[in-house]
Design a protein around this motif. Structure first.
Motif, mmCIF file in Angstrom:
data_model
loop_
_atom_site.group_PDB
_atom_site.id
_atom_site.type_symbol
_atom_site.label_atom_id
_atom_site.label_comp_id
_atom_site.label_asym_id
_atom_site.label_seq_id
_atom_site.Cartn_x
_atom_site.Cartn_y
_atom_site.Cartn_z
ATOM 1 N N GLU B 267 17.557 -35.433 7.767
ATOM 2 C CA GLU B 267 18.130 -36.995 7.046
ATOM 3 C C GLU B 267 17.456 -37.477 6.034
ATOM 4 O OE1 GLU B 267 20.784 -38.132 8.408
ATOM 5 O OE2 GLU B 267 20.664 -40.028 7.362
ATOM 6 N N GLY B 268 16.044 -37.107 5.922
ATOM 7 C CA GLY B 268 15.219 -37.584 4.790
ATOM 8 C C GLY B 268 15.590 -36.784 3.523
ATOM 9 N N GLY B 269 16.314 -35.972 3.593
ATOM 10 C CA GLY B 269 16.535 -35.220 2.197
ATOM 11 C C GLY B 269 16.218 -33.695 2.078
ATOM 12 N N ASP B 270 15.939 -32.848 3.476
ATOM 13 C CA ASP B 270 15.728 -31.660 3.488
ATOM 14 C C ASP B 270 14.364 -31.458 2.560
ATOM 15 O OD1 ASP B 270 18.180 -31.057 5.102
ATOM 16 O OD2 ASP B 270 18.259 -29.181 4.010
ATOM 17 N N ASN B 271 13.385 -31.909 3.139
ATOM 18 C CA ASN B 271 12.185 -31.598 2.394
ATOM 19 C C ASN B 271 11.310 -30.598 3.174
ATOM 20 O OD1 ASN B 271 12.772 -34.005 1.011
ATOM 21 N ND2 ASN B 271 12.130 -35.113 2.519
ATOM 22 N N HIS B 272 10.967 -29.713 2.593
ATOM 23 C CA HIS B 272 10.231 -28.531 3.329
ATOM 24 C C HIS B 272 8.746 -28.636 3.295
ATOM 25 C CE1 HIS B 272 14.008 -26.045 3.591
ATOM 26 N NE2 HIS B 272 14.273 -26.784 2.609
ATOM 27 N N ALA B 273 7.976 -28.087 3.989
ATOM 28 C CA ALA B 273 6.489 -27.931 3.725
ATOM 29 C C ALA B 273 5.872 -26.637 4.047
ATOM 30 C CB ALA B 273 5.679 -29.030 4.523
ATOM 31 N N SER B 274 4.885 -26.195 3.843
ATOM 32 C CA SER B 274 4.216 -24.947 4.035
ATOM 33 C C SER B 274 3.549 -24.706 5.411
ATOM 34 C CB SER B 274 3.282 -24.734 2.988
ATOM 35 O OG SER B 274 2.315 -25.508 2.991
ATOM 36 N N ARG B 275 3.421 -23.570 5.442
ATOM 37 C CA ARG B 275 2.639 -23.142 6.918
ATOM 38 C C ARG B 275 1.108 -23.735 6.689
ATOM 39 N NH1 ARG B 275 -1.400 -20.528 9.115
ATOM 40 N NH2 ARG B 275 -0.853 -19.705 11.163
ATOM 41 N N THR B 276 0.630 -23.906 5.660
ATOM 42 C CA THR B 276 -0.643 -24.523 5.400
ATOM 43 C C THR B 276 -0.898 -25.936 5.858
ATOM 44 O OG1 THR B 276 -1.057 -23.205 3.571
ATOM 45 C CG2 THR B 276 -2.400 -24.938 3.679
ATOM 46 N N PHE B 277 0.200 -26.565 5.455
ATOM 47 C CA PHE B 277 0.545 -28.010 5.803
ATOM 48 C C PHE B 277 0.487 -28.229 7.511
ATOM 49 C CE2 PHE B 277 3.393 -31.971 6.911
ATOM 50 C CZ PHE B 277 2.409 -32.682 6.226
ATOM 51 N N PHE B 278 1.430 -27.278 8.047
ATOM 52 C CA PHE B 278 1.616 -27.482 9.411
ATOM 53 C C PHE B 278 0.357 -27.127 10.243
ATOM 54 C CE2 PHE B 278 6.285 -27.597 7.973
ATOM 55 C CZ PHE B 278 6.670 -28.693 8.486
ATOM 56 N N GLN B 279 -0.044 -26.049 9.878
ATOM 57 C CA GLN B 279 -1.252 -25.729 10.562
ATOM 58 C C GLN B 279 -2.498 -26.676 10.374
ATOM 59 O OE1 GLN B 279 -1.802 -23.000 12.993
ATOM 60 N NE2 GLN B 279 -3.727 -24.164 13.221
ATOM 61 N N GLY B 280 -2.392 -27.139 8.997
ATOM 62 C CA GLY B 280 -3.426 -28.346 8.963
ATOM 63 C C GLY B 280 -3.165 -29.579 9.755
ATOM 64 N N LEU B 281 -1.827 -29.905 9.954
ATOM 65 C CA LEU B 281 -1.661 -30.918 11.022
ATOM 66 C C LEU B 281 -2.190 -30.812 12.505
ATOM 67 C CD1 LEU B 281 1.716 -31.970 9.973
ATOM 68 C CD2 LEU B 281 -0.262 -33.066 9.361
ATOM 69 N N ARG B 282 -1.692 -29.262 12.905
ATOM 70 C CA ARG B 282 -2.407 -28.734 13.945
ATOM 71 C C ARG B 282 -3.863 -28.938 14.132
ATOM 72 N NH1 ARG B 282 -1.248 -28.005 19.412
ATOM 73 N NH2 ARG B 282 -2.287 -29.696 18.856
ATOM 74 N N ASP B 283 -4.543 -28.490 13.272
ATOM 75 C CA ASP B 283 -5.975 -28.566 13.386
ATOM 76 C C ASP B 283 -6.337 -30.054 13.438
ATOM 77 O OD1 ASP B 283 -5.725 -25.923 12.844
ATOM 78 O OD2 ASP B 283 -6.383 -25.754 10.753
ATOM 79 N N LEU B 284 -5.939 -31.071 12.608
ATOM 80 C CA LEU B 284 -6.318 -32.500 12.683
ATOM 81 C C LEU B 284 -6.036 -33.005 14.004
ATOM 82 C CD1 LEU B 284 -5.116 -33.640 8.945
ATOM 83 C CD2 LEU B 284 -7.477 -33.430 9.659
#
Lengths: 471, 471
Positions: B267-284
């Protein structure tokens, strides 16, 4: 010919309990297996819905119980009701199900009919409807409608928002996200999401550990029974509780945008209040520029002998919003003032905007109630049942205290001396062939279908007599 | 033979637009009439769902449009899908519908099968499921699970609560109702109730005038396109955004119990992010004792070529909770850690605890996707479509900016130069025979069904070419 004789010719004439415990051996195996993939700690028994019929629920051991709890008050017309099965099996229903529309954007050509069919059964004075998916959802959407209206009125219903409002709301800050309150009552139950949870005040387990809004909790009248012998006390109780409400309007740290109240506090113990109390709330909301939401989630759809229980109070002017769910199967809120439609589009909105399939089921349920005069028959049953319960109360005054719900069909409850005794009573009732439910700490509540007749009430009273004699 | 050739033999081969405007004369009359009982300000047209088939939606004027919006991304297998119609018309479905169970108390003997059939399609590593009724509901129930777990852990998972906790929660005060936060991202959309609304940060209209929780809003990466030409910038964008998240964990005024994030902000504009970002969230989240909720409401159920889009990131350990709705028809959250089942019963609970009918539909949808290898075919279509869109982008670089979604099947979006141009484009596309949807201020998002094939993509590209040449 009675409704059940006509439509449930195979309904049992009495319960049949085959196992020494409920759940029995089959049920225990089934629950153990289910527990691998589902939290079964609240499971009373596994039901066999193919075999359940009318007012009788059958479990996986073949035990056949008269059901006066009915899926927490949400089976309107009995198990496997033939009229509803016909609607459920219709091509129209299948089509609506597999092509579930985003009703706000792409309603089907038949959607107007669904809306109108449901609106026919709106509470007196209510002209519009907005659709939701559960009672909690309905209440929260009603809050949204109220908050939108409250702030829009402050803006003179102008279109658009200020830059400051837009910026601050994206940060979850005022003025875009203002502090506004909903007043609810001690022992109220309005759902378990975060705003609905904030107005729910029934039991700690319903809201423990959840962040909540700091909203005011007033007192709901706590009457002495029998009502006609305690008029003075109960009248002064109304005055006391209304004063508390008014005091909150005068002193709360932020505006109170609405009051939400159940006609009968159900989950919280079947607490009743008078016309004076409800009209008093109506008057106070008018005086302080707030809205009145009547939560008919449990009471609505005929259970008290009226289609909507609060209609008995003939509030003037009518309530601003009336929420519904449970027996209606679909959920949402009715309202009468067009001002409660937000003055800009896409504010009260979501992907599905309700569920047309459930609306079709709601309308069929209400139509059946009307066509078959079920409000009359459930009231007749209720009068008989209340009389019989009064006799039992006279015999067992300790075990059936505060018998309440007179004149409100089979929406009847009583209190037992302790939670332990109540729980043991409910267990024994199952083994005596009746599925019953509790409410609050001490309460037992009757929530049969609208097809519950005197013959069923007799089965209930027989079982209760038997069990009470063993306590 | 392709899926649509096999199952939708009567699907049109091309759109057919009969009226000069959409809605045409019939639609306008119908909408006017509907508006007496329903807010139609968001209605694009009235659909004729009886005539709609496969990837084509028919309106009340007989206009036949290729649908790449699909009820806001929530039609999984095409209109009037024969496999789903069969399930919808089954006796099992009718029975579940008219005997809607309070699943937590009185699940039917067939309920375990429904749970297991659905669990077969859980994201990798997820073992359990809890059922809800909408995406917003699913997210809020997930928050509850997280908050219960957070506070229970503090209590050493002891049974019961202290008197102070019980008393204070009934007053909406700490410690019973603690201050705990959910971190979400700029431009996120997670629903429009009060807690889900508090983590939604897409547009002011989604949350204006609603009281909200004071929760932190981090930044979601804003990449430059094409991705392969902007690697350095985008890598540093990940670092920047993860630092912001970590900073909130260190400084927020109350504990952050979880992060909620969409694999692709839709809904916010089809904004993608990388594996690095998502794994970074997981780590945090692991580092700071918080949970990670992946909101797959719009991305889930195959639309990006994987059953669950976040599976492409192979998060280690897996996300704690994964929410779903839309194309799944039923809603809820998956989880893998039994600790997220509250350690006392009746905490995660409500009357219906989901809707078995919808779960049966979900399972049938997932089974069909698997049986018919639809993830493969939608990926093939996506590869073709993305290539064609790249060609169009080369020709009209101003009108198709930031083309995104490469390798994610048909979950594709692009930006137009202004909201006005975008809106006019979408209008013209309807008249050229394609129903398309926007997102955010500038975006156009493609959300076809999983039965969208190269032949349909060709129709889309033809219509786009025609319309783009007129802008």
């Amino acid at each position: 010919m009675s409704y059940t004789a006509k439509y449930f010719p195979t309904e049992p004439t009495e319960p049949k309990v085959l196992t020494e415990t409920i759940p029995g051996p089959n049920g225990q195996i089934g629950i153990k297996s289910l527990s691998e993939v589902y939290d079964t700690r609240c499971t009373y028994f596994l039901a066999d819905y193919e075999k359940s019929i009318g007012n009788y629920i059958v479990d996986s051991d073949g035990n056949t119980l008269l059901d006066v709890y009915c899926q927490v008050a949400s089976i309107p017309l009995g198990y496997n009701n033939p009229t509803l099965l016909k609607v459920a099996k219709s091509d129209d229903m299948a089509r609506v199900m597999v092509n579930r529309a985003a009703l706000g954007n792409f309603a089907g050509v038949d959607y107007e009919k669904s809306q109108r069919n449901l609106l026919k059964f709106a509470p007196k004075g209510q002209k519009y409807i907005w659709n939701a998916l559960s009672g909690a959802d309905a209440n929260e959407l009603a809050f949204k409608a109220v908050f939108f209206n409250y702030q829009s009125k402050k803006r003179g219903f102008s279109n658009g928002f200020t830059t400051e409002e837009e910026k601050s709301c994206m940060e979850n800050q005022a003025p875009g996200n203002p502090e506004l309150a909903v007043l609810s009552f001690n022992k109220a139950f309005h759902g378990r999401l975060f705003a609905s949870g904030s107005v729910t005040r029934s039991k700690p387990v319903h809201k423990m550990d959840m962040p909540s809004f700091k909203w005011p909790k007033a007192e709901f009248p706590s009457y002495k029974y029998p009502l006609d012998e305690n008029k003075d006390f109960n009248d002064s109780e109304d005055v006391r509780c209304l004063e508390i409400v008014e005091n909150f309007f005068k002193t709360w740290h932020c505006p109170i945008a609405c009051i939400i109240v159940e006609p009968i506090q159900s989950e919280g113990g079947d607490n009743h209040a008078s016309r004076t109390f409800f009209q008093g709330l109506r008057d106070l909301t008018l005086k302080y520029g707030a809205k009145l939401i009547i939560d008919e989630v449990q009471t609505g759809c005929g259970g008290t002998g009226l289609m909507w229980d609060h209609e008995r109070y003939e509030l003037s002017p009518p309530a601003d919003l009336v929420t519904f769910s449970k027996k209606m199967q679909s959920a949402g809120y009715f309202f009468h003032d067009e001002e409660l439609v937000p003055n800009m589009p896409y504010r009260q909105f979501n992907t599905w905007c309700g569920d047309q399939r459930l609306m079709m089921l709601s309308a069929a349920i209400c139509q059946e109630i009307q066509d078959e005069d079920l409000l009359k028959s459930i009231s007749t049953t209720g009068d008989y049942l209340f009389g019989e319960l009064e006799k039992l109360q006279a015999k067992y005054p300790t075990y059936l205290a505060k018998l309440r719900g007179k004149g409100k069909a089979c929406f009847i409850a009583f209190d037992m001396p302790s939670g332990t005794i109540r729980d043991s009573f409910l267990k024994k009732m199952k083994l005596a062939g009746v599925n019953m439910g509790g409410c609050a700490e001490l309460g037992v509540r009757l929530r049969p279908t609208l097809t519950f007749e005197v013959k069923h009430a007799k089965v209930l009273i027989d079982a209760m007599s038997k069990v009470l004699s063993t306590l």
